[in-house]
Enzyme design. Structure first.
Site, PDB file in Angstrom:
ATOM      1  CE  LYS A  52     -35.832  30.157  50.841  1.00  0.00           C
ATOM      2  NZ  LYS A  52     -36.943  29.854  51.757  1.00  0.00           N
ATOM      3  CD  GLN A  96     -40.259  28.571  50.797  1.00  0.00           C
ATOM      4  OE1 GLN A  96     -39.094  28.317  51.093  1.00  0.00           O
ATOM      5  NE2 GLN A  96     -40.725  29.807  50.780  1.00  0.00           N
ATOM      6  CG  ASP A 119     -36.664  28.744  57.267  1.00  0.00           C
ATOM      7  OD1 ASP A 119     -36.133  29.738  56.746  1.00  0.00           O
ATOM      8  OD2 ASP A 119     -37.370  27.933  56.640  1.00  0.00           O
TER       9      ASP A 119
HETATM   10  N1  GUN Z   1     -42.182  31.607  53.249  1.00  0.00           N
HETATM   11  C1  GUN Z   1     -41.989  32.945  53.192  1.00  0.00           C
HETATM   12  N2  GUN Z   1     -40.794  33.284  53.697  1.00  0.00           N
HETATM   13  C2  GUN Z   1     -40.210  32.135  54.085  1.00  0.00           C
HETATM   14  C3  GUN Z   1     -38.950  31.846  54.685  1.00  0.00           C
HETATM   15  O1  GUN Z   1     -38.124  32.712  54.988  1.00  0.00           O
HETATM   16  N3  GUN Z   1     -38.713  30.530  54.923  1.00  0.00           N
HETATM   17  C4  GUN Z   1     -39.612  29.562  54.630  1.00  0.00           C
HETATM   18  N4  GUN Z   1     -39.296  28.317  54.920  1.00  0.00           N
HETATM   19  N5  GUN Z   1     -40.783  29.801  54.082  1.00  0.00           N
HETATM   20  C5  GUN Z   1     -41.080  31.084  53.809  1.00  0.00           C
END
Ligand code: GUN
Length: 292
Positions: A52, A96, A119
């Site tokens: 990211k 995350q 998110d």
């Molecule tokens: N863990 C698995 N998928 C995601 C996501 O799209 N965003 C975040 N923050 N954590 C995740």
């Protein structure tokens, strides 16, 4: 069979964002800024967050990584979020997931400023999305919608089966596909661990979204001829032929399913890349509202 190429589509999305950011910088505006919070050292989470951040750099976004040890106290995380919530230089905040067991995920997510919830996990975002109001859409379902749009896949009136009911993927995906919107208007069946006759339900589906996290789960005998198959799985499976010691496997038995499909996403190179592109789009949208 046509491959839904996440690499190609995500690059197109990123190129557009890169141009938009360059134009803003030219007019003396600041760059969009994403704050990422990573707790512990889960290998997969490390990889996703690193990716990211790398993608932010590639398109001219600023990013800041806040790392915490596995045994961080919940309060320390909450205090960090409070600061980021009011920091005018930050546009988007992502935490995350998963978080360690001693931290209540909802306490952390619910504290994020909804205007920075890139998110789309905050209840305000979920509520707005469910009502069809403008909102941040969780990155994976949003990325899948962008993919359907790019390939102009007909969804109206189709039967869609979503396997998995997580708050991050399955649930929002099922809502989006059922809504009266472009690339919606499906008749959606949400399947999960208690579903009976899953195979029969899948065999009626024109579109299958496999988001349960079980490598190779969706086999050829479960898929109708000419179905559209979207594979959300990204499980690490031990593989001694790889330098890393693992390979990434999707939820679909791609080798045997692909020839039956009209469209299918590969793993890797499919939905995962679209998830990142969608997060960047959300961050850009957040930035635009903060500029005003
Ligand atoms: N863990 C698995 N998928 C995601 C996501 O799209 N965003 C975040 N923050 N954590 C995740």
């Amino acid at each position: 069979m046509q491959l839904l190429d996440g690499k190609k589509v995500s690059q197109a999305v990123k190129l557009e964002l890169k141009g938009q950011v360059a134009a803003l910088i030219d007019s003396n505006k600041r760059a969009p800024h994403l704050a990422a919070i990573l707790v512990g050292s889960n290998g997969a989470s490390e990889t996703y967050v690193a990716s990211k951040i790398k993608n932010c750099e590639e398109i001219g976004f600023k990013s800041s990584l806040f790392r915490f040890s596995e045994n961080v106290e919940e309060n320390e995380l909450l205090e960090t979020i409070k600061k980021l919530n009011v920091d005018e230089s930050i546009d988007g905040i992502l935490v995350q997931l998963p978080l360690p067991k001693h931290i209540k995920e909802s306490s952390v997510i619910n504290l994020i400023n909804p205007n920075k919830d890139v998110d789309g996990f905050h209840p305000v975002s979920t509520g707005k999305m469910t009502l069809g109001l403008p909102s941040f859409i969780p990155a994976t379902p949003y990325g899948i919608m962008l993919m359907l749009e790019h390939y102009n896949i007909e969804t109206s009136g189709k039967n869609a089966v979503v396997i998995g009911r997580s708050n991050i993927v399955g649930r929002p995906m099922s809502i989006l596909l059922s809504q009266d919107r472009e690339y919606g208007n499906c008749t959606v069946t949400v399947c999960h661990s208690r579903t009976k006759n899953l195979k029969e339900k899948c065999l009626e589906a024109d579109i299958v979204i496999a988001a349960l996290g079980k490598p190779g789960f969706l086999t050829a005998d479960m898929v109708k001829e000419n179905a559209v198959v979207i594979d959300v799985g990204i499980t690490r499976v031990a593989d001694q032929t790889k330098k890393t010691g693992f390979s990434i496997k999707g939820d679909v038995d791609f080798e045997n399913v692909a020839s039956k499909c009209s469209f299918i996403t590969p793993v890797p190179g499919g939905v995962g890349l679209m998830t990142i592109a969608a997060l960047l789009k959300n961050t850009y949208e957040a930035y635009l509202t903060h500029l005003k």
